[in-house]
Design a protein around this motif. Sequence first.
Motif, PDB file in Angstrom:
ATOM      1  N   VAL A 166       0.830  -1.198   0.000  1.00  0.00           N
ATOM      2  CA  VAL A 166       0.000   0.000   0.000  1.00  0.00           C
ATOM      3  C   VAL A 166       0.868   1.254   0.000  1.00  0.00           C
ATOM      4  N   PHE A 167       0.572   2.178  -0.915  1.00  0.00           N
ATOM      5  CA  PHE A 167       1.228   3.485  -0.930  1.00  0.00           C
ATOM      6  C   PHE A 167       0.481   4.387   0.030  1.00  0.00           C
ATOM      7  N   GLU A 168       1.167   4.861   1.046  1.00  0.00           N
ATOM      8  CA  GLU A 168       0.515   5.633   2.096  1.00  0.00           C
ATOM      9  C   GLU A 168       0.646   7.141   1.902  1.00  0.00           C
ATOM     10  N   GLY A 169       1.142   7.577   0.762  1.00  0.00           N
ATOM     11  CA  GLY A 169       1.249   9.004   0.487  1.00  0.00           C
ATOM     12  C   GLY A 169       2.629   9.541   0.782  1.00  0.00           C
ATOM     13  N   PHE A 170       2.777  10.851   0.598  1.00  0.00           N
ATOM     14  CA  PHE A 170       4.070  11.494   0.769  1.00  0.00           C
ATOM     15  C   PHE A 170       4.584  11.357   2.200  1.00  0.00           C
ATOM     16  N   VAL A 171       5.872  11.106   2.312  1.00  0.00           N
ATOM     17  CA  VAL A 171       6.536  11.194   3.608  1.00  0.00           C
ATOM     18  C   VAL A 171       6.904  12.658   3.844  1.00  0.00           C
ATOM     19  N   GLU A 172       7.557  13.233   2.864  1.00  0.00           N
ATOM     20  CA  GLU A 172       7.912  14.654   2.860  1.00  0.00           C
ATOM     21  C   GLU A 172       8.339  15.004   1.437  1.00  0.00           C
ATOM     22  N   PRO A 173       8.312  16.292   1.063  1.00  0.00           N
ATOM     23  CA  PRO A 173       8.732  16.670  -0.291  1.00  0.00           C
ATOM     24  C   PRO A 173      10.171  16.227  -0.560  1.00  0.00           C
ATOM     25  N   GLY A 174      10.427  15.804  -1.793  1.00  0.00           N
ATOM     26  CA  GLY A 174      11.766  15.362  -2.160  1.00  0.00           C
ATOM     27  C   GLY A 174      12.336  16.188  -3.285  1.00  0.00           C
ATOM     28  N   ILE A 175      13.612  15.973  -3.590  1.00  0.00           N
ATOM     29  CA  ILE A 175      14.280  16.785  -4.615  1.00  0.00           C
ATOM     30  C   ILE A 175      13.966  16.300  -6.032  1.00  0.00           C
ATOM     31  N   ALA A 176      13.462  15.079  -6.174  1.00  0.00           N
ATOM     32  CA  ALA A 176      13.103  14.581  -7.514  1.00  0.00           C
ATOM     33  C   ALA A 176      11.700  15.073  -7.854  1.00  0.00           C
ATOM     34  N   GLU A 177      11.562  16.398  -8.048  1.00  0.00           N
ATOM     35  CA  GLU A 177      10.232  17.003  -8.121  1.00  0.00           C
ATOM     36  C   GLU A 177       9.431  16.571  -9.339  1.00  0.00           C
ATOM     37  N   GLY A 178      10.094  16.120 -10.377  1.00  0.00           N
ATOM     38  CA  GLY A 178       9.388  15.662 -11.566  1.00  0.00           C
ATOM     39  C   GLY A 178       8.609  14.376 -11.353  1.00  0.00           C
ATOM     40  N   THR A 179       8.853  13.709 -10.225  1.00  0.00           N
ATOM     41  CA  THR A 179       8.165  12.437  -9.955  1.00  0.00           C
ATOM     42  C   THR A 179       7.295  12.499  -8.701  1.00  0.00           C
ATOM     43  N   GLN A 180       6.997  13.688  -8.225  1.00  0.00           N
ATOM     44  CA  GLN A 180       6.178  13.826  -7.013  1.00  0.00           C
ATOM     45  C   GLN A 180       4.693  13.760  -7.376  1.00  0.00           C
ATOM     46  N   VAL A 181       4.277  12.614  -7.880  1.00  0.00           N
ATOM     47  CA  VAL A 181       2.905  12.412  -8.343  1.00  0.00           C
ATOM     48  C   VAL A 181       2.299  11.252  -7.569  1.00  0.00           C
ATOM     49  N   SER A 182       1.355  11.542  -6.713  1.00  0.00           N
ATOM     50  CA  SER A 182       0.799  10.498  -5.845  1.00  0.00           C
ATOM     51  C   SER A 182      -0.272   9.653  -6.525  1.00  0.00           C
ATOM     52  N   VAL A 183      -0.900  10.202  -7.584  1.00  0.00           N
ATOM     53  CA  VAL A 183      -1.916   9.439  -8.322  1.00  0.00           C
ATOM     54  C   VAL A 183      -1.545   9.480  -9.811  1.00  0.00           C
ATOM     55  N   GLU A 205      16.119   6.025  -2.583  1.00  0.00           N
ATOM     56  CA  GLU A 205      16.066   6.864  -1.388  1.00  0.00           C
ATOM     57  C   GLU A 205      16.670   8.247  -1.682  1.00  0.00           C
ATOM     58  N   GLU A 206      16.288   9.202  -0.860  1.00  0.00           N
ATOM     59  CA  GLU A 206      16.676  10.596  -1.070  1.00  0.00           C
ATOM     60  C   GLU A 206      18.193  10.781  -1.085  1.00  0.00           C
ATOM     61  N   ASP A 207      18.898  10.144  -0.159  1.00  0.00           N
ATOM     62  CA  ASP A 207      20.351  10.327  -0.124  1.00  0.00           C
ATOM     63  C   ASP A 207      21.023   9.709  -1.350  1.00  0.00           C
ATOM     64  N   ALA A 208      20.440   8.621  -1.883  1.00  0.00           N
ATOM     65  CA  ALA A 208      20.985   7.996  -3.092  1.00  0.00           C
ATOM     66  C   ALA A 208      20.760   8.889  -4.312  1.00  0.00           C
ATOM     67  N   ILE A 209      19.627   9.594  -4.342  1.00  0.00           N
ATOM     68  CA  ILE A 209      19.363  10.536  -5.439  1.00  0.00           C
ATOM     69  C   ILE A 209      20.385  11.669  -5.401  1.00  0.00           C
ATOM     70  N   GLN A 210      20.619  12.204  -4.220  1.00  0.00           N
ATOM     71  CA  GLN A 210      21.605  13.280  -4.056  1.00  0.00           C
ATOM     72  C   GLN A 210      22.979  12.839  -4.534  1.00  0.00           C
ATOM     73  N   GLN A 211      23.397  11.651  -4.101  1.00  0.00           N
ATOM     74  CA  GLN A 211      24.719  11.149  -4.451  1.00  0.00           C
ATOM     75  C   GLN A 211      24.847  10.925  -5.950  1.00  0.00           C
ATOM     76  N   ALA A 212      23.806  10.322  -6.552  1.00  0.00           N
ATOM     77  CA  ALA A 212      23.830  10.051  -7.988  1.00  0.00           C
ATOM     78  C   ALA A 212      23.865  11.352  -8.788  1.00  0.00           C
ATOM     79  N   TRP A 213      23.137  12.353  -8.312  1.00  0.00           N
ATOM     80  CA  TRP A 213      23.116  13.661  -8.971  1.00  0.00           C
ATOM     81  C   TRP A 213      24.521  14.260  -9.011  1.00  0.00           C
ATOM     82  N   LYS A 214      25.229  14.205  -7.885  1.00  0.00           N
ATOM     83  CA  LYS A 214      26.584  14.745  -7.815  1.00  0.00           C
ATOM     84  C   LYS A 214      27.542  13.941  -8.704  1.00  0.00           C
TER      85      LYS A 214
END
Length: 257
Positions: A166-183, A205-214
Amino acid sequence: MMSEILSRGIKQVLEDSSGNAGASLALYSAAFDVQSQIYIPAGTSGPKRKQIERSGATVCQVDGPRENAHKAVLDAAANKQEAYASHALQPFHLPGYATIVYESYEQLGVLPATLVAPIGHGSLFLGSLMGARSLEAFMGKSRTVMHVGVQPANCAPIVKAWEGTVFEGFVEPGIAEGTQVSVPVRAKEILEALIPGKDLLYVIEEDAIQQAWKELIRAGFYVEPTSAMVWAAYQRWGKDWPKPIVLILTGSGLKFN
């Protein structure tokens, strides 16, 4: 999409976007004298908002998560009786996304064995899947390409559905804003098209996105964090994927704060 708008004589359009699609539609609208009104989340990065504004579009910022902008534009389209030029809902974008696979084939000389893309509403992912299917059918093959989709850990409704959780919704806003689509609009079509045991979906995960971006920046690819998720997935799991592998990098880093 703009070709379809012009063929129907439409002179005013509405769209909702986390930034990239809205900026693109605003610019094409300016070029062809079409008035555009773009609904974006209030937290959209400044460069994306400015690009939309500088194209002459009317910008409507909507508080709350990405889905709120989607709901707001649907209400506006119903009330104003104006055309909703949605990059997510309208089918006219999908053949355009399909050409990514055609270009990959043209440059590689062979079909990609693995195609990796981020998933928000899912149009890019579904369109590239359709492009691969089209080429496979033309070549007399049947689903040779493995499709890998990635979503951020804070907003992964399609991955959760794929896993049967079950997807329970946003935990908190993330930096991958192009994919912040709950439906996601294309969720059902994507889930029906994927083949268990062949295709893969991953959460990043958020820290992995940050690392990959760098890492991508250091490698000479200045992309926005949404794109970096594909690199994070490749770094973690890619050694087991069939080659050649194509990673779709979807947005310029110049648009990210």
